[in-house]
Design an enzyme around this catalytic site. Structure first.
Site, short mmCIF file in Angstrom:
data_model
loop_
_atom_site.label_atom_id
_atom_site.label_comp_id
_atom_site.label_asym_id
_atom_site.label_seq_id
_atom_site.Cartn_x
_atom_site.Cartn_y
_atom_site.Cartn_z
N ASP A 1 0.87 -1.17 0.00
CA ASP A 1 0.00 0.00 0.00
C ASP A 1 0.91 1.22 0.00
O ASP A 1 2.09 1.12 0.33
CB ASP A 1 -0.90 -0.02 1.24
CG ASP A 1 -1.79 1.21 1.32
OD1 ASP A 1 -2.39 1.57 0.30
OD2 ASP A 1 -1.85 1.82 2.40
N ASP B 1 -7.28 -1.98 3.13
CA ASP B 1 -6.32 -3.06 2.88
C ASP B 1 -6.74 -4.37 3.54
O ASP B 1 -6.12 -5.41 3.30
CB ASP B 1 -4.93 -2.68 3.41
CG ASP B 1 -4.37 -1.45 2.72
OD1 ASP B 1 -4.53 -1.34 1.50
OD2 ASP B 1 -3.78 -0.60 3.42
#
Length: 802
Positions: free
Chosen positions: A510, A700
């Site tokens: 990420d 996420d």
């Protein structure tokens, strides 16, 4: 070399242009923010300044603690809410509160002292170890909300504490397991001394009466070990037999049960060898190994958070008369109208019907800049209203919200997640079958040779080959490696991480909060008029200090005072300083004030803000989300391993491609939703790739759950942490480089341990089969075998870090 001064209250660095002072302990002290100054003032004015002499750690910064809403505290005075956590006895009420912000034992002294000054408080006791405050007070004189406000006044936040059934059950199980280990160890030492005295090897000339006493003493001391300490082995064996799945519990139960029954027969008849010491030794070694393994898996159980933690406790609802009323979130209904002030979380999915503002959706999407929203646009539960007040009509609650949809993705991903069984469990099934077949064959042979010795030979074989070292081989190595990584700043929450790292070939990163710091920083200042850098930053900081926007945090504090500051969502701020009107924000918005043409930016990188007054534009400010210092080191280490690297971000800005290019990440995609991220991962899985995911946000969570190995940043949301296989507590990406070295060595040591345990058991089988193994040598052999396994695992504590 100059040293940045630290805040006297919380110890954090004091920002430039910050001028917060107050005398404490007869000396002028400097503070980093108005919150720390206010708390210190309250402590001194209440005569409690000696707290600063007693404390051993800096205090918590009040701005990092959850915000306290006064009218939300008033809800806790309602009788229906107090039923679950307040007990009444005569004139006094009693409650347990959970306190946030405690840093050392002096905090307990401060809170207790501060509350006891209130005449209505009869008792206030704080347990510093679990942060629980027990308080008894007269509710007729002072409501609970007032006491909570007093606690907040000195820099702490209090919530009603209610027992978590799952956590309490887990804590009780751990206590019970530890108690069994202690009882087994204590009794085994006594049994060993009594049993050893009867061994022929020691050549002790015992009288018949004393020999009988020692045998009965051993029996009495061993009985609690078998029926109390070892009960889980017998229950596990019975379960395995019913499910037709053999595990080590079967072998351990046969050895302990057989040795115990043989010891009883020997005690009653006075013939044969005592095996009571073997019972105690097996129980102690195996219980210790299982307890350590369980603790390694459950170390983060206290951090387990529910989805409700991402939502506000209460909200402001509009009634039929258009009056606002503070209600609990559970009292909200579909089509209700709610008012969401700036700086407050949105309680439910809905549509804006009045107002305009910017919404911080970084928690869900990873977009680090708030998005402008106006009437007619949808908003999501759990996101933050940044600038202006909004009126929202509720369209979805509970399980129907977008946040709940992410959790359903999480559950689906977890159910499909590949489970890698431990190496020891895979091997144990075949090992146990072989041992039982060999024991059966040896017993049949000895029945033909010497039927009186057949039982003792078979029992000796089962005891000598009891897989004690085999059971400890994997857990001891994993526990030691887990402790080593914990010291480095990586906390493992699932045991397959160290084994699985060897098979990884792809890493997904990420961006916001993972490879970057996750917060905007002031990267450049370009004055455009006669003002200096110091002057323009002071003006900008004064304006931004009145805003809840994430951009405001990049400017720090100012000695100047801005008045009549107005927020224009999506455009910027306008306010007055010393009678002069200033604007900061978008170039066209700021230039409109002085009727000038907006100046050109010098480049396209970062977020550009313009500052100007009624006569001219004054300066450009460039803000950016900074890369972590060790991000490049981690990417380089991944490429050295031959891994493919992907950058999947919810941020739709050009910074995604720029960071990927800067770090050398081969594949990058921006503006992805949680479902799209999960789809990319599933595509990689369909191609046969083993994926490691590193992330930090709720967006996420599905990918963290579905990845072969997942690591959450220490600054991640609670939901992300509980979905990950490991947590990077230190937020140092270089720690992952060290983790790779630990993983390689751990796997090697596990294989060495399993190899040694198998070799020992393989060598001892023929000696036991011919009747040469006595209780003495069985105990010595198993002890040495287990000790070697443990000592080999301790080599994992000697890891050189980068």
């Amino acid at each position: 070399m100059t040293t940045t001064p630290s805040c006297y209250h919380c110890g954090l660095p004091i920002p430039a242009h910050s001028h917060f002072h107050y005398p404490v302990l007869q000396q002028e002290r400097q503070f980093c923010c108005l919150g720390c100054q206010g708390v210190a003032t309250a402590i001194v004015e209440n005569g409690l300044e000696s707290y600063y002499q007693h404390r051993s750690e800096p205090s918590a910064n009040p701005e990092t603690l959850p915000a306290v809403i006064p009218d939300e505290l008033l809800l806790l005075d309602r009788a229906d809410l107090q039923q679950s956590f307040v007990q009444h006895s005569g004139d006094l009420s009693e409650a347990q509160l959970l306190i946030e912000g405690i840093s050392c034992a002096a905090c307990g002294w401060l809170i207790e002292k501060h509350l006891r000054e209130e005449s209505s408080v009869a008792e206030a006791r704080l347990n510093v170890s679990n942060h629980r405050l027990h308080i008894r007070w007269n509710q007729q004189q002072v409501p609970l909300s007032t006491l909570l406000q007093k606690i907040h006044q000195i820099g702490y936040v209090a919530h009603p504490w209610q027992a978590d059934t799952a956590t309490e059950r887990m804590a009780a199980e751990n206590k019970r397991s530890l108690r069994k280990v202690g009882v087994a160890g204590l009794l085994w030492m006594q049994v060993m001394m009594a049993t050893m005295a009867t061994w022929p090897e020691f050549n002790i000339d015992l009288s018949a009466g004393f020999d009988t006493i020692l045998r009965w003493t051993s029996l009495i001391l061993t009985t609690p070990i078998v029926f109390y300490c070892s009960s889980e082995f017998f229950l596990g064996a019975w379960r395995d037999i019913k499910t037709r799945h053999l595990t080590m519990d079967v072998s351990v139960s046969l050895a302990i049960g057989g040795a115990y029954l043989a010891g009883i027969w020997s005690t009653l008849t006075g013939q044969g060898e005592l095996y009571f010491d073997a019972c105690g030794m097996f129980a102690l070694f195996l219980l210790s190994g299982r307890y350590l393994e369980k603790r390694a898996r459950e170390r983060t159980s206290a951090a387990t958070a529910q989805l409700v933690n991402l939502l506000p406790t209460s909200c402001l609802r509009l009634d039929e008369n258009q009056q606002t009323q503070r209600i609990l979130l559970k009292e909200l209904a579909i089509d209700d109208h709610v008012i969401i002030p700036p700086g407050h979380l949105i309680p439910a999915d809905g549509v804006i019907i009045e107002g305009q503002s910017s919404i911080d959706e970084s928690l869900l999407t990873g977009e680090y800049l708030p998005l402008p929203k106006q009437a007619g646009e949808a908003v999501t539960a759990g996101t933050l209203n940044v600038e202006g007040p909004l009126t929202v009509v509720v369209k979805a609650l509970g399980d129907n919200t977008r946040l709940s949809a992410i959790v359903r993705l999480l559950e689906r991903a977890q159910s499909a997640k590949p489970k890698i069984a431990e190496l020891a469990d895979r091997f144990a099934q075949w090992f146990l079958i072989c041992v039982l077949l060999i024991a059966l064959s040896v017993g049949l042979i000895w029945l033909q040779i010497d039927s009186q010795r057949a039982f003792w030979v078979v029992l000796s074989l089962l005891v000598a080959t009891c897989p004690c070292a085999l059971s400890l081989a994997t857990p001891t190595a994993l526990t030691t490696a887990t402790g080593t990584l914990h010291k480095l700043g990586l906390l493992l929450t699932r045991g397959h991480v160290l084994e699985g790292l060897k098979h990884i070939d792809t890493v997904i990163f990420d961006k916001t909060g993972t490879l970057t710091e996750g917060k905007l920083k002031l990267a450049e200042i370009h004055p455009l008029g006669e003002y200096s850098q110091q002057q323009v930053i002071a003006i900008a900081a004064a304006l931004e200090s009145q805003s809840e926007h994430p951009i405001a945090r990049a400017f720090g504090r100012s000695a100047l005072n801005a008045e009549q500051v107005t927020s224009f969502p999506g455009l910027g701020l306008e306010g007055q300083i010393n009678g002069q009107t200033y604007r900061i924000g978008r170039a066209d918005f700021v230039s409109e004030l002085s009727q000038q043409t907006p100046p050109l930016t010098l480049h396209n990188e970062g977020q550009w803000l313009l500052l100007g007054d009624e006569r001219q534009v004054l300066a450009w400010f460039v803000l950016n989300d900074q890369l972590r210092e060790d991000a490049q080191q981690l990417i380089d280490a991944c490429h050295q391993q031959g891994w493919n690297t992907y950058l999947l971000s919810g941020d739709s800005s050009p910074m995604v491609a720029k960071i990927a290019e800067q770090l050398g990440i081969k594949h990058a995609q921006a503006g992805l939703t949680p479902a799209q991220k999960l789809a990319v991962l599933q595509q990689l899985h369909s191609q046969g790739q083993r994926v490691l995911m590193l992330g930090d946000g709720v967006n996420d969570v599905p990918v963290l759950a579905a990845a072969d190995i997942s690591i959450a940043m220490g600054s991640a949301t609670d939901l992300a942490k509980t979905s990950a296989d490991a947590i990077l507590l230190s937020n140092r990406l270089s720690t992952l480089v060290d983790a790779l070295a630990v993983a390689k060595k751990t796997r090697r040591i596990i294989i060495e341990n399993l190899g040694w345990a198998t070799l020992y058991n393989g060598l001892v089988i023929p000696f036991a089969a011919v009747g040469w193994v006595t209780p003495f040598w069985a105990a010595i052999g198993m002890s040495v075998s287990s000790l070697l396994v443990v000592l080999n695992a301790l080599r994992l504590t000697r890891i050189q870090t980068t």
